[in-house]
Design a protein around this motif. Sequence first.
Motif, PDB file in Angstrom:
ATOM      1  N   ARG A 141      -0.610  17.412 -13.244  1.00  0.00           N
ATOM      2  CA  ARG A 141       0.139  16.742 -14.303  1.00  0.00           C
ATOM      3  C   ARG A 141       0.844  15.520 -13.725  1.00  0.00           C
ATOM      4  O   ARG A 141       1.520  15.616 -12.702  1.00  0.00           O
ATOM      5  N   VAL A 142       0.660  14.376 -14.372  1.00  0.00           N
ATOM      6  CA  VAL A 142       1.381  13.158 -14.021  1.00  0.00           C
ATOM      7  C   VAL A 142       2.251  12.827 -15.215  1.00  0.00           C
ATOM      8  O   VAL A 142       1.744  12.604 -16.319  1.00  0.00           O
ATOM      9  N   GLY A 143       3.569  12.824 -14.998  1.00  0.00           N
ATOM     10  CA  GLY A 143       4.495  12.667 -16.119  1.00  0.00           C
ATOM     11  C   GLY A 143       4.352  13.875 -17.032  1.00  0.00           C
ATOM     12  O   GLY A 143       4.465  15.016 -16.589  1.00  0.00           O
ATOM     13  N   ASN A 144       4.040  13.637 -18.294  1.00  0.00           N
ATOM     14  CA  ASN A 144       3.838  14.725 -19.259  1.00  0.00           C
ATOM     15  C   ASN A 144       2.374  14.952 -19.599  1.00  0.00           C
ATOM     16  O   ASN A 144       2.060  15.690 -20.526  1.00  0.00           O
ATOM     17  N   ALA A 145       1.468  14.292 -18.868  1.00  0.00           N
ATOM     18  CA  ALA A 145       0.038  14.383 -19.196  1.00  0.00           C
ATOM     19  C   ALA A 145      -0.721  15.175 -18.143  1.00  0.00           C
ATOM     20  O   ALA A 145      -0.601  14.900 -16.943  1.00  0.00           O
ATOM     21  N   ASP A 146      -1.508  16.145 -18.589  1.00  0.00           N
ATOM     22  CA  ASP A 146      -2.423  16.862 -17.704  1.00  0.00           C
ATOM     23  C   ASP A 146      -3.625  15.952 -17.492  1.00  0.00           C
ATOM     24  O   ASP A 146      -4.267  15.529 -18.449  1.00  0.00           O
ATOM     25  N   VAL A 147      -3.928  15.643 -16.208  1.00  0.00           N
ATOM     26  CA  VAL A 147      -4.975  14.665 -15.921  1.00  0.00           C
ATOM     27  C   VAL A 147      -6.193  15.255 -15.225  1.00  0.00           C
ATOM     28  O   VAL A 147      -7.233  14.611 -15.152  1.00  0.00           O
ATOM     29  N   GLY A 148      -6.077  16.456 -14.679  1.00  0.00           N
ATOM     30  CA  GLY A 148      -7.211  17.044 -13.993  1.00  0.00           C
ATOM     31  C   GLY A 148      -6.952  18.472 -13.568  1.00  0.00           C
ATOM     32  O   GLY A 148      -5.838  18.987 -13.711  1.00  0.00           O
ATOM     33  N   VAL A 149      -8.003  19.085 -13.042  1.00  0.00           N
ATOM     34  CA  VAL A 149      -7.927  20.448 -12.544  1.00  0.00           C
ATOM     35  C   VAL A 149      -8.520  20.437 -11.135  1.00  0.00           C
ATOM     36  O   VAL A 149      -9.574  19.860 -10.910  1.00  0.00           O
ATOM     37  N   SER A 150      -7.803  21.069 -10.174  1.00  0.00           N
ATOM     38  CA  SER A 150      -8.309  21.182  -8.807  1.00  0.00           C
ATOM     39  C   SER A 150      -8.468  22.649  -8.445  1.00  0.00           C
ATOM     40  O   SER A 150      -7.625  23.477  -8.797  1.00  0.00           O
ATOM     41  N   ARG A 151      -9.562  22.932  -7.730  1.00  0.00           N
ATOM     42  CA  ARG A 151      -9.859  24.310  -7.307  1.00  0.00           C
ATOM     43  C   ARG A 151     -10.184  24.306  -5.818  1.00  0.00           C
ATOM     44  O   ARG A 151     -10.707  23.324  -5.296  1.00  0.00           O
ATOM     45  N   TRP A 152      -9.913  25.430  -5.159  1.00  0.00           N
ATOM     46  CA  TRP A 152     -10.229  25.576  -3.745  1.00  0.00           C
ATOM     47  C   TRP A 152     -10.654  27.010  -3.486  1.00  0.00           C
ATOM     48  O   TRP A 152     -10.469  27.890  -4.319  1.00  0.00           O
TER      49      TRP A 152
END
Length: 153
Positions: A141-152
Amino acid sequence: MIAFSRSFLARFSEIEVVGKAKDKLSLGALILLAAMVTADSDAFPAEKVPLTRPELNGLLAKGLSVSSTDMVGGKNFTGTMTYAANGTLSGAITFTGKPPIDVKGTWKLDGSRLCRTIVPLQPQEVCETWHKSGSNEVTIRVGNADVGVSRWK
């Protein structure tokens, strides 16, 4: 006239039975729905909780490699990124229909936020929060916006 009355009464009672069955079906469906919602907490997922500084530090202190997608499962971009223990990052980002772009940059923790640069795409520092969305997954999340999903792994 008697035949009409009998026919009318027979059809009226059928409508009444169907109506009662419909009411019972509607009530049964509501009870089933209520049971499902009560039994399955995933029916309405709770707000994703941001990782704390100690949690982020635990993930990144020895280095972490992630695969990332946009919020629509990679429709616009996918990427791989390695966050090295020394505060550098490197990887590649692929925008749909384009060749991969090699990237590098830096990262640091600022409280419970990860602040990073990604050269050549975002040379300015961007701070993001990582919200737990699975056992080895975060929503970025950047600010109030979800921008991506990361997985490991």
